[in-house]
Design a protein around this motif. Structure first.
Motif, PDB file in Angstrom:
ATOM      1  N   PHE A  34       0.799  -1.221   0.000  1.00  0.00           N
ATOM      2  CA  PHE A  34       0.000   0.000   0.000  1.00  0.00           C
ATOM      3  C   PHE A  34       0.838   1.280   0.000  1.00  0.00           C
ATOM      4  O   PHE A  34       0.293   2.375   0.165  1.00  0.00           O
TER       5      PHE A  34
ATOM      6  N   ASN B 272      -0.407   4.684  -1.467  1.00  0.00           N
ATOM      7  CA  ASN B 272      -1.857   4.774  -1.388  1.00  0.00           C
ATOM      8  C   ASN B 272      -2.191   5.475  -0.069  1.00  0.00           C
ATOM      9  O   ASN B 272      -2.183   4.870   1.000  1.00  0.00           O
ATOM     10  N   ALA B 273      -2.466   6.776  -0.170  1.00  0.00           N
ATOM     11  CA  ALA B 273      -2.637   7.607   1.026  1.00  0.00           C
ATOM     12  C   ALA B 273      -3.741   7.094   1.950  1.00  0.00           C
ATOM     13  O   ALA B 273      -3.570   7.055   3.175  1.00  0.00           O
ATOM     14  N   LYS B 274      -4.869   6.682   1.386  1.00  0.00           N
ATOM     15  CA  LYS B 274      -5.981   6.213   2.214  1.00  0.00           C
ATOM     16  C   LYS B 274      -5.620   4.920   2.948  1.00  0.00           C
ATOM     17  O   LYS B 274      -5.911   4.764   4.132  1.00  0.00           O
ATOM     18  N   ALA B 275      -4.978   4.003   2.246  1.00  0.00           N
ATOM     19  CA  ALA B 275      -4.579   2.740   2.868  1.00  0.00           C
ATOM     20  C   ALA B 275      -3.491   2.978   3.918  1.00  0.00           C
ATOM     21  O   ALA B 275      -3.509   2.364   4.980  1.00  0.00           O
ATOM     22  N   GLU B 276      -2.553   3.878   3.638  1.00  0.00           N
ATOM     23  CA  GLU B 276      -1.504   4.194   4.619  1.00  0.00           C
ATOM     24  C   GLU B 276      -2.108   4.804   5.876  1.00  0.00           C
ATOM     25  O   GLU B 276      -1.665   4.507   6.989  1.00  0.00           O
ATOM     26  N   THR B 277      -3.125   5.636   5.708  1.00  0.00           N
ATOM     27  CA  THR B 277      -3.824   6.218   6.858  1.00  0.00           C
ATOM     28  C   THR B 277      -4.522   5.116   7.665  1.00  0.00           C
ATOM     29  O   THR B 277      -4.495   5.133   8.894  1.00  0.00           O
ATOM     30  N   ALA B 278      -5.122   4.165   6.955  1.00  0.00           N
ATOM     31  CA  ALA B 278      -5.793   3.050   7.633  1.00  0.00           C
ATOM     32  C   ALA B 278      -4.785   2.194   8.403  1.00  0.00           C
ATOM     33  O   ALA B 278      -5.054   1.762   9.522  1.00  0.00           O
TER      34      ALA B 278
ATOM     35  N   LYS C 152     -11.677  -0.830   8.199  1.00  0.00           N
ATOM     36  CA  LYS C 152     -11.285   0.066   7.098  1.00  0.00           C
ATOM     37  C   LYS C 152     -10.130  -0.522   6.307  1.00  0.00           C
ATOM     38  O   LYS C 152     -10.142  -0.527   5.078  1.00  0.00           O
ATOM     39  N   LEU C 153      -9.121  -1.020   7.004  1.00  0.00           N
ATOM     40  CA  LEU C 153      -7.963  -1.594   6.327  1.00  0.00           C
ATOM     41  C   LEU C 153      -8.330  -2.891   5.620  1.00  0.00           C
ATOM     42  O   LEU C 153      -7.798  -3.196   4.549  1.00  0.00           O
TER      43      LEU C 153
ATOM     44  N   TYR D 291      -9.369  -2.399   1.973  1.00  0.00           N
ATOM     45  CA  TYR D 291      -8.239  -2.205   1.056  1.00  0.00           C
ATOM     46  C   TYR D 291      -7.505  -3.522   0.806  1.00  0.00           C
ATOM     47  O   TYR D 291      -7.132  -3.832  -0.334  1.00  0.00           O
TER      48      TYR D 291
END
Length: 137
Positions: free
Chosen positions: A52, A55-61, A76-77, A80
Motif C-alpha cells: 500500500f 496509497n494515502a488512504k490505505a496508509e492512513t488506515a 477500514k484496512l 483495502y
C-alpha cells in the motif's frame, strides 16, 4: 476439498499481523508467549505496508490500526486488503502462507502449554488441612 491456506480471509490476516504487533508492545512476556510468530507477523505487516506504499488512504488506515487496534480501524484496512488480494493472486497467496505459518506456531505453543504439567502431581496447598505427608515414607 479446498486448501486451508486459500480460506484465510483478509480480516484474519490483518488480525494476525497487527494483533502480534499489539502484543509485542506489551513487553517480554507477550513476546515469549508467541515465540517465532512475532517475526512472521512483522513480515506480514511489512508485506501489507509495502503493497500500500503510495496509497494515502490505505496508509492512513494502517497508521490507524497501529495506533488504535480497534475493530473499526481493522474494518477500514480490511476493505483495502480484500481488494488488493482479489487483484493480485500472488500477493494473496504469500499473505495466506505466512498467516498459516503463524497459526501453526500459535497452535503448537498452545498445545505445548496443555502438557506442561503432565505427569506431575497437582496439589492445591490452600486446601490441605492438618499435617499431611506428601511423598516419601
Amino acid at each position: 476439498m479446498s486448501d486451508p491456506i486459500t480460506t484465510i480471509a483478509a480480516g484474519a490476516i490483518l488480525n494476525l499481523a497487527f494483533q502480534e504487533f499489539a502484543k509485542s508492545g506489551a513487553g517480554e512476556i507477550a513476546k515469549k508467549t508467541v515465540g517465532g510468530a512475532i517475526a512472521l507477523a512483522k513480515g506480514l505487516r511489512d508485506k501489507i505496508t509495502a503493497k500500500f506504499k503510495g496509497n494515502a488512504k490505505a496508509e492512513t488506515a494502517i497508521a490507524a490500526v497501529e495506533t488504535d487496534y480497534s475493530p473499526e480501524a481493522l474494518a477500514k484496512l480490511e476493505v483495502y486488503l480484500d481488494d488488493a488480494m482479489a487483484d493480485d493472486v500472488i500477493f494473496a497467496t504469500e499473505l495466506r502462507q505466512v498467516a498459516q505459518q503463524i497459526i501453526n506456531i500459535q497452535s503448537q505453543t498452545t498445545s505445548n502449554r496443555d502438557y506442561r504439567n503432565y505427569g506431575r502431581d497437582q496439589i492445591n496447598i490452600e486446601k490441605i488441612e492438618g499435617n499431611p505427608r506428601i511423598g516419601g515414607s
